[in-house]
Scaffold this motif. Structure first.
Motif, short mmCIF file in Angstrom:
data_model
loop_
_atom_site.label_atom_id
_atom_site.label_comp_id
_atom_site.label_asym_id
_atom_site.label_seq_id
_atom_site.Cartn_x
_atom_site.Cartn_y
_atom_site.Cartn_z
N TYR A 152 0.82 -1.21 0.00
CA TYR A 152 0.00 0.00 0.00
C TYR A 152 0.86 1.26 0.00
CZ TYR A 152 -3.91 3.08 1.10
OH TYR A 152 -4.86 4.08 1.05
N TYR A 153 1.94 1.24 0.78
CA TYR A 153 2.77 2.45 0.92
C TYR A 153 4.06 2.38 0.11
CZ TYR A 153 -0.36 3.36 4.83
OH TYR A 153 -1.47 3.58 5.61
N ALA A 154 4.17 1.41 -0.78
CA ALA A 154 5.43 1.16 -1.48
C ALA A 154 5.99 2.40 -2.16
CB ALA A 154 5.25 0.03 -2.50
N GLN A 155 5.14 3.21 -2.76
CA GLN A 155 5.63 4.38 -3.50
C GLN A 155 6.24 5.44 -2.58
OE1 GLN A 155 2.62 7.06 -5.20
NE2 GLN A 155 1.04 5.88 -4.11
N TYR A 156 5.93 5.37 -1.29
CA TYR A 156 6.42 6.38 -0.35
C TYR A 156 7.63 5.90 0.46
CZ TYR A 156 1.76 8.26 -1.23
OH TYR A 156 0.63 8.74 -1.84
N LEU A 157 7.83 4.60 0.53
CA LEU A 157 8.86 4.08 1.42
C LEU A 157 10.23 4.17 0.76
CD1 LEU A 157 7.04 0.91 2.78
CD2 LEU A 157 7.21 3.16 3.85
N PRO A 158 11.23 4.61 1.52
CA PRO A 158 12.58 4.70 0.95
C PRO A 158 13.12 3.32 0.62
CG PRO A 158 12.63 5.08 3.31
CD PRO A 158 11.19 5.03 2.92
N LYS A 159 13.81 3.22 -0.53
CA LYS A 159 14.36 1.94 -0.96
C LYS A 159 15.68 1.63 -0.25
CE LYS A 159 11.03 1.30 -3.85
NZ LYS A 159 10.21 2.48 -3.54
N LYS A 160 16.33 2.66 0.27
CA LYS A 160 17.55 2.48 1.04
C LYS A 160 17.39 3.24 2.35
CE LYS A 160 20.62 1.45 -2.80
NZ LYS A 160 21.93 1.71 -3.45
N PRO A 161 18.22 2.93 3.35
CA PRO A 161 17.91 3.36 4.71
C PRO A 161 18.25 4.82 5.05
CG PRO A 161 19.90 2.06 4.71
CD PRO A 161 19.38 2.03 3.30
N GLN A 162 17.91 5.77 4.16
CA GLN A 162 18.09 7.17 4.56
C GLN A 162 17.17 7.50 5.73
OE1 GLN A 162 17.24 6.16 1.48
NE2 GLN A 162 18.49 7.12 -0.09
N ILE A 163 15.96 6.98 5.69
CA ILE A 163 15.02 7.10 6.80
C ILE A 163 14.71 5.68 7.25
CG2 ILE A 163 12.71 7.81 7.51
CD1 ILE A 163 12.80 9.95 5.36
N PRO A 164 14.92 5.35 8.53
CA PRO A 164 14.66 3.98 8.97
C PRO A 164 13.18 3.62 8.87
CG PRO A 164 15.18 5.39 10.85
CD PRO A 164 15.44 6.19 9.61
N VAL A 165 12.91 2.43 8.36
CA VAL A 165 11.56 1.90 8.26
C VAL A 165 11.46 0.70 9.19
CG1 VAL A 165 9.82 0.84 6.77
CG2 VAL A 165 11.27 2.70 5.89
N PHE A 166 10.50 0.76 10.11
CA PHE A 166 10.30 -0.31 11.08
C PHE A 166 9.00 -1.04 10.79
CE2 PHE A 166 13.26 2.46 13.21
CZ PHE A 166 14.09 1.59 13.90
N LEU A 167 9.05 -2.35 10.84
CA LEU A 167 7.86 -3.19 10.72
C LEU A 167 7.53 -3.71 12.11
CD1 LEU A 167 8.74 -5.22 7.49
CD2 LEU A 167 7.86 -2.88 7.72
N GLN A 168 6.32 -3.39 12.55
CA GLN A 168 5.92 -3.73 13.92
C GLN A 168 4.75 -4.70 13.90
OE1 GLN A 168 6.09 -0.74 17.07
NE2 GLN A 168 3.89 -1.04 17.35
N PRO A 169 4.92 -5.91 14.40
CA PRO A 169 3.81 -6.86 14.44
C PRO A 169 2.64 -6.32 15.26
CG PRO A 169 5.90 -7.95 14.94
CD PRO A 169 6.16 -6.47 14.96
N GLU A 170 1.45 -6.41 14.71
CA GLU A 170 0.26 -5.99 15.46
C GLU A 170 0.13 -6.88 16.69
OE1 GLU A 170 -3.21 -5.41 17.23
OE2 GLU A 170 -3.16 -7.24 16.01
N TRP A 171 0.01 -6.27 17.85
CA TRP A 171 0.20 -6.96 19.12
C TRP A 171 -0.85 -8.03 19.39
CZ3 TRP A 171 3.66 -7.82 22.77
CH2 TRP A 171 3.22 -8.29 24.02
#
Length: 204
Positions: A152-171
């Motif tokens: 869904y957010y692929a077009q917005y997410l950085p492809k390299k780690p200039q900005i850290p992207v965290f994946l958080q499991p829904e609790w």
């Protein structure tokens, strides 16, 4: 106006999520959020009907601070026009500030604030992420239920780690979502795991 509506505050805890996980922090949770995430762990799935809402002065909030970093969360902090002034008052005490937001609302804030963008547009399409927030974010945190969130957010997410992207499991579904996230990280090696450490260790 040097006052703001508070859901709750607590001190001398840790940040449980994202880049600053494990860091000693105080929390200021502001009242109110219209986005309506069904898994909201602060009670705003239905807009917050019946939840605490206490208007408090900035001076009161400043007086109870104990940690060197202050996290402003909610609810949705950016719905408050007083937010930049509250940040300024906290920073005047030589503390650093983090803000957690869905990104659905925008106003300019201090450039030194760490902004955690956790978009919820895939859940509530009437609350898209404001364009400036993708640029302003210090980190992006995706709460993962199905894995669809990444597409869904692929077009917005950085492809390299200039900005850290965290994946958080829904609790609430963590027996399913944690293995799912671990598998997604094999496909997206630039991204990182965010566990809600405060829940695992039993602190607020």
């Amino acid at each position: 106006m040097n006052e703001i509506a508070i859901h709750e505050t607590f001190q001398n805890t840790i940040q449980g999520e994202g880049y600053w996980a494990g860091t000693p922090v105080d929390f200021i949770r502001l009242a109110g959020c219209p986005v309506g995430c069904h898994y909201c762990d602060t009670g705003y799935a239905n807009g917050g009907v019946g939840l605490p809402r206490n208007v408090r002065s900035f001076n009161e909030l400043i007086a109870e601070l104990r940690s060197p970093r202050v996290v402003i969360s909610g609810g949705e902090p950016f719905i408050y026009p007083q937010l930049p002034d509250l940040v300024q008052c906290i920073e005047a005490t030589d503390r650093t500030v983090s803000i957690e937001t869905s990104g659905s609302f925008w106003q300019a804030i201090s450039s030194s604030v760490w902004v955690t963008l956790s978009p919820k547009e895939h859940i509530s399409s009437q609350y898209p992420v404001v364009a400036q927030m993708w640029e302003r974010a210090s980190e992006i945190k995706l709460v993962i239920e199905t894995g669809f969130e990444l597409k869904y957010y692929a077009q917005y997410l950085p492809k390299k780690p200039q900005i850290p992207v965290f994946l958080q499991p829904e609790w609430t579904q963590r027996d399913y979502t944690l293995p799912l996230v671990l598998d997604l990280l094999k496909q997206y090696p630039y991204y990182r795991l965010s566990l809600q450490l405060h829940k695992y260790v039993g602190v607020d």
